[in-house]
Design an enzyme around this catalytic site. Structure first.
Site, PDB file in Angstrom:
ATOM      1  N   ARG A  10      30.004  27.225  51.216  1.00  0.00           N
ATOM      2  CA  ARG A  10      30.249  25.795  51.424  1.00  0.00           C
ATOM      3  C   ARG A  10      30.730  25.490  52.839  1.00  0.00           C
ATOM      4  O   ARG A  10      30.427  24.417  53.371  1.00  0.00           O
ATOM      5  CB  ARG A  10      31.215  25.270  50.360  1.00  0.00           C
ATOM      6  CG  ARG A  10      30.522  25.326  48.994  1.00  0.00           C
ATOM      7  CD  ARG A  10      31.218  24.583  47.915  1.00  0.00           C
ATOM      8  NE  ARG A  10      30.433  24.640  46.680  1.00  0.00           N
ATOM      9  CZ  ARG A  10      30.884  24.251  45.507  1.00  0.00           C
ATOM     10  NH1 ARG A  10      32.095  23.770  45.385  1.00  0.00           N
ATOM     11  NH2 ARG A  10      30.101  24.345  44.433  1.00  0.00           N
ATOM     12  N   GLY A  89      35.342  50.824  52.826  1.00  0.00           N
ATOM     13  CA  GLY A  89      33.945  51.256  52.960  1.00  0.00           C
ATOM     14  C   GLY A  89      33.080  50.124  53.508  1.00  0.00           C
ATOM     15  O   GLY A  89      32.220  50.338  54.371  1.00  0.00           O
ATOM     16  N   ILE A 111      41.441  46.010  45.330  1.00  0.00           N
ATOM     17  CA  ILE A 111      42.713  46.000  44.594  1.00  0.00           C
ATOM     18  C   ILE A 111      43.690  47.034  45.162  1.00  0.00           C
ATOM     19  O   ILE A 111      44.881  46.952  44.936  1.00  0.00           O
ATOM     20  CB  ILE A 111      42.523  46.245  43.077  1.00  0.00           C
ATOM     21  CG1 ILE A 111      41.981  47.635  42.795  1.00  0.00           C
ATOM     22  CG2 ILE A 111      41.681  45.159  42.444  1.00  0.00           C
ATOM     23  CD1 ILE A 111      42.200  48.080  41.357  1.00  0.00           C
ATOM     24  N   ASP A 112      43.161  48.031  45.903  1.00  0.00           N
ATOM     25  CA  ASP A 112      44.027  49.110  46.398  1.00  0.00           C
ATOM     26  C   ASP A 112      45.016  48.636  47.472  1.00  0.00           C
ATOM     27  O   ASP A 112      46.021  49.285  47.733  1.00  0.00           O
ATOM     28  CB  ASP A 112      43.173  50.242  46.981  1.00  0.00           C
ATOM     29  CG  ASP A 112      42.232  50.832  45.951  1.00  0.00           C
ATOM     30  OD1 ASP A 112      42.484  50.638  44.747  1.00  0.00           O
ATOM     31  OD2 ASP A 112      41.242  51.473  46.348  1.00  0.00           O
ATOM     32  N   MET A 154      45.865  52.197  39.352  1.00  0.00           N
ATOM     33  CA  MET A 154      44.851  52.560  40.349  1.00  0.00           C
ATOM     34  C   MET A 154      45.432  52.445  41.753  1.00  0.00           C
ATOM     35  O   MET A 154      46.623  52.163  41.917  1.00  0.00           O
ATOM     36  CB  MET A 154      43.629  51.662  40.197  1.00  0.00           C
ATOM     37  CG  MET A 154      42.653  52.155  39.154  1.00  0.00           C
ATOM     38  SD  MET A 154      41.146  51.169  39.225  1.00  0.00           S
ATOM     39  CE  MET A 154      40.090  52.175  38.185  1.00  0.00           C
ATOM     40  N   GLY A 155      44.590  52.609  42.733  1.00  0.00           N
ATOM     41  CA  GLY A 155      45.051  52.477  44.118  1.00  0.00           C
ATOM     42  C   GLY A 155      44.469  53.528  45.051  1.00  0.00           C
ATOM     43  O   GLY A 155      44.776  53.533  46.238  1.00  0.00           O
ATOM     44  N   GLU A 172      61.856  52.800  36.131  1.00  0.00           N
ATOM     45  CA  GLU A 172      62.910  53.758  36.503  1.00  0.00           C
ATOM     46  C   GLU A 172      62.522  54.527  37.766  1.00  0.00           C
ATOM     47  O   GLU A 172      63.358  54.903  38.572  1.00  0.00           O
ATOM     48  CB  GLU A 172      63.139  54.772  35.385  1.00  0.00           C
ATOM     49  CG  GLU A 172      64.142  54.373  34.338  1.00  0.00           C
ATOM     50  CD  GLU A 172      63.942  52.989  33.803  1.00  0.00           C
ATOM     51  OE1 GLU A 172      62.876  52.744  33.216  1.00  0.00           O
ATOM     52  OE2 GLU A 172      64.840  52.154  33.972  1.00  0.00           O
ATOM     53  N   GLN A 238      42.234  47.006  35.461  1.00  0.00           N
ATOM     54  CA  GLN A 238      42.903  46.446  36.638  1.00  0.00           C
ATOM     55  C   GLN A 238      41.927  45.749  37.589  1.00  0.00           C
ATOM     56  O   GLN A 238      42.320  45.012  38.483  1.00  0.00           O
ATOM     57  CB  GLN A 238      43.621  47.563  37.416  1.00  0.00           C
ATOM     58  CG  GLN A 238      44.762  48.179  36.658  1.00  0.00           C
ATOM     59  CD  GLN A 238      45.150  49.537  37.212  1.00  0.00           C
ATOM     60  OE1 GLN A 238      46.023  49.639  38.066  1.00  0.00           O
ATOM     61  NE2 GLN A 238      44.504  50.587  36.766  1.00  0.00           N
ATOM     62  N   ARG A 239      40.653  46.021  37.426  1.00  0.00           N
ATOM     63  CA  ARG A 239      39.686  45.462  38.388  1.00  0.00           C
ATOM     64  C   ARG A 239      39.023  44.178  37.895  1.00  0.00           C
ATOM     65  O   ARG A 239      38.216  43.596  38.612  1.00  0.00           O
ATOM     66  CB  ARG A 239      38.612  46.507  38.701  1.00  0.00           C
ATOM     67  CG  ARG A 239      39.215  47.661  39.417  1.00  0.00           C
ATOM     68  CD  ARG A 239      38.313  48.690  39.975  1.00  0.00           C
ATOM     69  NE  ARG A 239      36.910  48.467  40.007  1.00  0.00           N
ATOM     70  CZ  ARG A 239      36.087  49.184  40.739  1.00  0.00           C
ATOM     71  NH1 ARG A 239      36.578  50.141  41.500  1.00  0.00           N
ATOM     72  NH2 ARG A 239      34.807  48.983  40.708  1.00  0.00           N
TER      73      ARG A 239
HETATM   74  O1  F6P Z   1      38.851  51.123  45.285  1.00  0.00           O
HETATM   75  C1  F6P Z   1      39.101  50.487  44.081  1.00  0.00           C
HETATM   76  C2  F6P Z   1      39.183  51.471  42.951  1.00  0.00           C
HETATM   77  O2  F6P Z   1      39.376  50.748  41.758  1.00  0.00           O
HETATM   78  C3  F6P Z   1      40.257  52.533  43.102  1.00  0.00           C
HETATM   79  O3  F6P Z   1      41.537  52.065  42.790  1.00  0.00           O
HETATM   80  C4  F6P Z   1      39.759  53.591  42.186  1.00  0.00           C
HETATM   81  O4  F6P Z   1      40.200  54.858  42.593  1.00  0.00           O
HETATM   82  C5  F6P Z   1      38.267  53.492  42.336  1.00  0.00           C
HETATM   83  O5  F6P Z   1      37.997  52.194  42.830  1.00  0.00           O
HETATM   84  C6  F6P Z   1      37.500  53.719  41.080  1.00  0.00           C
HETATM   85  O6  F6P Z   1      36.167  53.698  41.414  1.00  0.00           O
HETATM   86  P1  F6P Z   1      34.999  53.988  40.386  1.00  0.00           P
HETATM   87  O7  F6P Z   1      34.958  52.826  39.454  1.00  0.00           O
HETATM   88  O8  F6P Z   1      33.787  54.048  41.247  1.00  0.00           O
HETATM   89  O9  F6P Z   1      35.356  55.251  39.716  1.00  0.00           O
END
Ligand code: F6P
Length: 306
Positions: A10, A89, A111-112, A154-155, A172, A238-239
């Site tokens: 937009r 990437g 998300i990392d 994740m991360g 903790e 988480q994604r």
């Molecule tokens: O880079 C994002 C991420 O969700 C990481 O936290 C995780 O290690 C990776 O991608 C998982 O990737 P895939 O779904 O390709 O296994």
């Protein structure tokens, strides 16, 4: 990411540009999956997780001949500049195209939260909220059954999600890739909190931590701390999900900024947000002055409502 796509489309249209979407990231680019997008094509998407353009991991993009093929696709499609939305990437791929002389602007989304140069990337806040919701639910069992939970977030190699969820869920102990910690240290934290009167425990472990969640459970079980330990690996939940308000706001800001900066002639850069520090504002100012109105948001709100 959908909010960013909508903002890019937009903002481009508002400035008299034609905008194309590339499906499945660099892989789709090389395959020529490029389609023109209008204002309505990006309607009704900003509340959806993931990306309507879809994405792909494409290690082949590290090869120069593949990058050249992508460049040829961009040129034959009449594209003058590329907005690349993604993580580290994606930025490496964008850098490759920049080095081949193509105008690019990056938008950080991962998300990392491991993208260099920005305090926050698109998706982090939504993932963090998903983790918190899960830990809050686990806490119900933990407190009722006197249990201890080890929660894996994740991360990849970045401890951000683990640390921020650890802080905001009252864990903790938090284990991250950047700082080694032993099972004994975790046991000590659990013991100490028990002595302070707590009858449950939450340990957050980043997936990249040296001591993995399951290995940690084995070690802690063997120490007989008086808790039953359970492991929950949150994984890909988480994604996904509806993006948070904060994620939508930065995605809109990044998308607008990416296009406007390209239009101003900036190239080979990534938009980002920087203001990591907590500051102290003199009370003489806080108690007397007015916060500036958000007129930039007003401008954006009007431009993106199409
Ligand atoms: O880079 C994002 C991420 O969700 C990481 O936290 C995780 O290690 C990776 O991608 C998982 O990737 P895939 O779904 O390709 O296994």
């Amino acid at each position: 990411m959908n909010t960013a796509i909508r903002a890019v489309v937009r903002t481009g249209l508002a400035n008299g540009l034609r905008v194309h979407g590339i499906r499945r990231a660099y892989e789709g680019l090389v395959a020529g999956e490029i389609h023109e997008l209008g204002a309505r094509d990006v309607g009704g998407i900003l509340q959806r997780g993931g990306t309507v353009l879809q994405t792909a991991r494409f290690p082949d993009f590290a090869k120069l001949e593949v990058q050249r093929a992508a460049l040829a696709r961009l040129r034959e499609s009449g594209i003058d500049a590329l907005v690349a939305i993604g993580g580290d990437g994606t930025m490496r791929g964008a850098l490759a195209l920049h080095r081949l002389g193509f105008p690019v602007m990056g938008v950080p989304a991962s998300i990392d939260n491991d993208v260099y140069g920005t305090d926050i990337s698109i998706g982090v806040d939504t993932a963090l909220n998903t983790i918190l919701e899960a830990i809050d639910k686990l806490r119900d069992t933990a407190t009722s059954h006197r249990r201890a939970f080890i929660v894996e977030t994740m991360g990849r190699n970045c401890g951000y999600l683990a640390l921020t969820s650890g802080i905001t869920s009252g864990a903790e102990m938090t284990l991250i890739p950047e700082q080694e910690a032993s099972a004994e240290e975790v046991a000590e934290a659990v013991r100490a909190s028990h002595e302070r009167g707590k009858t449950h425990a939450i340990i957050v472990v980043s997936e990249g931590a040296k001591l993995h969640a399951n290995a940690l459970k084995e070690r802690l079980d063997a120490m007989k701390l008086g808790y039953e330990f359970r492991v929950t690996i949150l994984g890909h939940v988480q994604r996904g999900g509806h993006p948070s308000a904060w994620d939508r706001l930065i995605a809109a800001r990044f998308g607008v900024a990416a296009v406007e900066r390209l239009l101003r002639g900036e190239r080979g850069a990534m938009v980002g947000l920087r203001a990591r520090e907590v500051v102290a504002v003199p009370m003489e100012e806080a108690g007397t002055r007015q916060r500036a109105p958000d007129m930039e948001y007003y401008r954006m709100a009007r431009m993106l409502a199409k």
